[in-house]
Design a protein around this motif. Structure first.
Motif, PDB file in Angstrom:
ATOM      1  N   SER A  12       0.639  -1.241  -0.147  1.00 36.11           N
ATOM      2  CA  SER A  12       0.074  -0.107   0.138  1.00 36.11           C
ATOM      3  C   SER A  12       0.621   1.167  -0.014  1.00 36.11           C
ATOM      4  O   SER A  12       0.451   2.193  -0.321  1.00 36.11           O
ATOM      5  N   LEU A  13       2.050   1.175   0.474  1.00 35.58           N
ATOM      6  CA  LEU A  13       2.962   2.318   0.641  1.00 35.58           C
ATOM      7  C   LEU A  13       4.178   2.108  -0.079  1.00 35.58           C
ATOM      8  O   LEU A  13       5.125   1.509   0.422  1.00 35.58           O
ATOM      9  N   SER A  14       4.210   2.365  -1.303  1.00 33.27           N
ATOM     10  CA  SER A  14       5.197   1.938  -2.364  1.00 33.27           C
ATOM     11  C   SER A  14       6.573   2.474  -1.889  1.00 33.27           C
ATOM     12  O   SER A  14       6.655   3.637  -1.480  1.00 33.27           O
ATOM     13  N   ILE A  15       7.642   1.926  -2.246  1.00 34.96           N
ATOM     14  CA  ILE A  15       8.919   2.461  -2.008  1.00 34.96           C
ATOM     15  C   ILE A  15       9.316   3.436  -3.337  1.00 34.96           C
ATOM     16  O   ILE A  15       9.125   3.156  -4.486  1.00 34.96           O
ATOM     17  N   TYR A  16       9.866   4.551  -2.794  1.00 29.41           N
ATOM     18  CA  TYR A  16      10.102   5.532  -4.084  1.00 29.41           C
ATOM     19  C   TYR A  16      11.881   5.478  -4.045  1.00 29.41           C
ATOM     20  O   TYR A  16      12.470   5.167  -2.943  1.00 29.41           O
ATOM     21  N   PHE A 191      -0.563   7.078   4.135  1.00 29.31           N
ATOM     22  CA  PHE A 191      -1.431   6.485   3.011  1.00 29.31           C
ATOM     23  C   PHE A 191      -1.990   7.591   1.991  1.00 29.31           C
ATOM     24  O   PHE A 191      -1.677   7.373   0.813  1.00 29.31           O
ATOM     25  N   LEU A 192      -2.519   8.468   2.653  1.00 27.20           N
ATOM     26  CA  LEU A 192      -3.141   9.619   1.925  1.00 27.20           C
ATOM     27  C   LEU A 192      -1.778  10.141   0.933  1.00 27.20           C
ATOM     28  O   LEU A 192      -2.317  10.385  -0.091  1.00 27.20           O
ATOM     29  N   LEU A 193      -0.623  10.425   1.587  1.00 28.40           N
ATOM     30  CA  LEU A 193       0.344  10.917   0.645  1.00 28.40           C
ATOM     31  C   LEU A 193       0.938  10.001  -0.338  1.00 28.40           C
ATOM     32  O   LEU A 193       1.436  10.794  -1.163  1.00 28.40           O
ATOM     33  N   ILE A 314      -9.539   6.067   0.660  1.00 25.80           N
ATOM     34  CA  ILE A 314      -8.973   6.237   1.913  1.00 25.80           C
ATOM     35  C   ILE A 314      -9.925   5.803   3.049  1.00 25.80           C
ATOM     36  O   ILE A 314      -8.961   5.570   3.876  1.00 25.80           O
ATOM     37  N   LEU A 315     -11.171   6.144   2.977  1.00 27.20           N
ATOM     38  CA  LEU A 315     -11.995   5.879   4.171  1.00 27.20           C
ATOM     39  C   LEU A 315     -11.998   4.413   4.435  1.00 27.20           C
ATOM     40  O   LEU A 315     -12.127   3.708   5.417  1.00 27.20           O
TER      41      LEU A 315
END
Length: 536
Positions: A12-16, A191-193, A314-315
């Motif tokens: 869900s939070l990908s690596i940059y 997550f929003l970001l 997001i919710l």
């Protein structure tokens, strides 16, 4: 402290990842480089989103510090008589002296950057305005140490705005990391970001191209163009389009978002603002009593409806984390409208002020660097291109140093400990409120050469990079990382990216610009007097 729910997967939070930069600060976010070209990978301090998975592990305790060789000194200053002392300090702070002179005069009086005083608003809004003030770059970081200080309900200082302004919830900004909801809500902000990160650069370009087109037309018609109002609309449109995929102009909210946010923020911050009203009215009402939240309820509901209708993904994620959709929505509003929009509303005009005053030479250097880097990276605005813009990045950091968008930090001592300034050691007692006025800490002449000057290239090179630990606008050092265990701004890197994008869009389009600057309750008001279109 409760850890985030395991239902938030690492995917869900990908690596940059970003390509190597000679001025790369401490490890941060990662972006994929061109897979067709072998490169080394390193971490950098600023990207469009966040680190891969929010850390939930505590950092190891630092080794015991060596005994200080500085003299132990009693904290100078006092709070005066009940009610009278806080009221008098409030008059000095807002009217008799003004904010900066208020602090400067007390430094001279006490011969110390650490002293006791009262911070506004005082009676009758805050129950206890007594603080220990920290005004140097050595003592100020104590406010980030969550082992020493508690951050519960201290986001706005010595008073707490009514939770009726935020749906009855204590929003993330008011939570201490020790509270179970803090980890869940900060994970949601991460997550929003991250979840629409690919839209950030394109949407910024679209929204600010529209802004600059409008400024060009206004300048041609009137000879001047006001930046702030247009920036407010562009910033709000950018945030809603990039975070939520929603254009407010295509909804019932229309173009009213910035105006509603302005009124809503006033209900939070009026005890701390000077609005230019007659002193007797402003101080006896706005600085003495809280405005009733029901006056803003109808407008706030319009914001709520817009965000609720356009944040389903997001919710859904919030529910997986154990957060109700209603509480999550109120937190999204605060994070987007108060934190992110508020930061851009203050930072962008401030940065234009300093860059505008930098003159034609600085403008030419920025234009050359920005356009050359874009050309060398295929002609588009990319993260890789911006990493090659060392002067541009330094200008952003210098803007955040000299005039940080968040000027104040608070913390309540969890236990007895000692604190050091450059000159002495002081004993702090459990329960005492600590206050730091950041513009003095980030203009500490014992840390920064020419501390009161805007030095565009201050953070260029290895020596400049080392100074980033003293740029602390985000409730933590620029070299630090926001995690669920600290109170550093979850959107720290996003705000820096947005500021970089503003300079890139500006000098991609113009060779130079002229400005007029006026005071404003929040930051400054900037009027553009000239915009010289790009000649190369």
């Amino acid at each position: 402290m409760a850890a985030p729910s395991s239902s938030l997967s690492s995917s869900s939070l990908s690596i940059y990842r970003l390509p190597l930069s000679p001025q790369t600060p401490s490890p941060k976010l990662l972006l994929p480089t061109n897979p067709l070209k072998p490169r080394r990978y390193i971490s950098i301090s600023t990207t469009a989103a966040i680190s891969e998975q929010p850390s939930t592990s505590k950092q190891p305790a630092p080794p015991p510090s060596k005994p200080s060789k500085l003299p132990l000194r009693k904290i100078p200053g006092d709070y005066g008589l009940p009610l009278i002392g806080p009221w008098k300090d409030r008059q000095d702070f807002f009217y008799n002296q003004g904010r900066d002179e208020f602090f400067k005069s007390r430094i001279l009086k006490h011969q110390s950057t650490v002293f006791r005083t009262n911070m506004p608003p005082g009676p009758f809004i805050s129950s206890n305005p007594n603080v220990v003030v920290l005004l140097d770059g050595k003592s100020f970081p104590t406010l980030f140490d969550t082992d020493k200080v508690e951050k519960k309900d201290l986001f706005t200082g010595t008073y707490m705005p009514s939770t009726n302004l935020t749906g009855g919830y204590r929003i993330l900004s008011f939570l201490d990391p020790s509270e179970p909801s803090h980890a869940k809500l900060k994970t949601l902000m991460f997550f929003l970001l991250s979840h629409r990160r690919d839209h950030v650069i394109p949407e910024f370009h679209n929204c600010y191209t529209e802004l600059f087109d409008n400024l060009d037309m206004e300048l041609a018609a009137k000879g001047k163009a006001e930046f702030n109002a247009g920036n407010d609309q562009a910033a709000f449109n950018f945030l809603t389009r990039s975070f939520y995929g929603a254009d407010p102009n295509e909804t019932q909210l229309g173009s009213d978002g910035p105006k509603i946010i302005g009124k809503w923020v006033l209900f939070h911050l009026h005890p701390l603002l000077v609005l230019g009203l007659p002193r007797a009215i402003e101080d006896s009402i706005l600085h003495t009593f809280s405005l009733p939240p029901f006056l803003i309820k109808k407008d706030y509901q319009r914001l709520y409806d817009f965000f609720y209708q356009n944040s389903s993904l997001i919710l859904d994620q919030a529910e997986k984390l154990g957060i109700s959709r209603d509480e999550a929505c109120h937190n999204l509003i605060f994070a987007t409208c108060f934190n992110s929009f508020g930061g851009m509303k203050i930072l962008f005009p401030n940065m234009l002020k300093w860059v505008g005053r930098g003159g034609a030479k600085l403008h030419a250097e920025l234009a050359e660097e920005i356009r050359s880097a874009i050309k060398s990276n295929g002609g588009g605005i990319t993260m890789a291109a911006m990493e090659n813009m060392s002067l541009m990045k330094s200008v952003v950091y210098e803007s955040l140093r000299i005039e940080p968008p968040v000027s104040s930090q608070y913390g309540k001592a969890k236990h007895d400990f000692v604190i050091e300034s450059h000159d002495a050691v002081f004993e702090i007692k459990e329960g005492e409120m600590l206050y730091g006025f950041q513009p003095f800490a980030t203009k500490d002449p014992k840390i920064f050469d020419r501390a009161d000057e805007f030095v565009p290239a201050r953070f260029v090179g290895d020596d400049g990079e080392k100074l980033l630990q003293h740029v602390v606008w985000s409730n933590g050092p620029e070299s630090g990382t926001p995690t669920v265990d600290n109170k550093q701004c979850a959107g720290k890197d996003f705000v820096v990216l947005a500021a970089r994008l503003l300079l890139v869009e500006l000098f991609r389009r113009y060779d130079s610009f002229g400005i007029e600057v006026a005071a404003s309750p929040l930051g400054v008001s900037v009027t553009l007097t000239s915009l010289k279109r790009a000649s190369f």
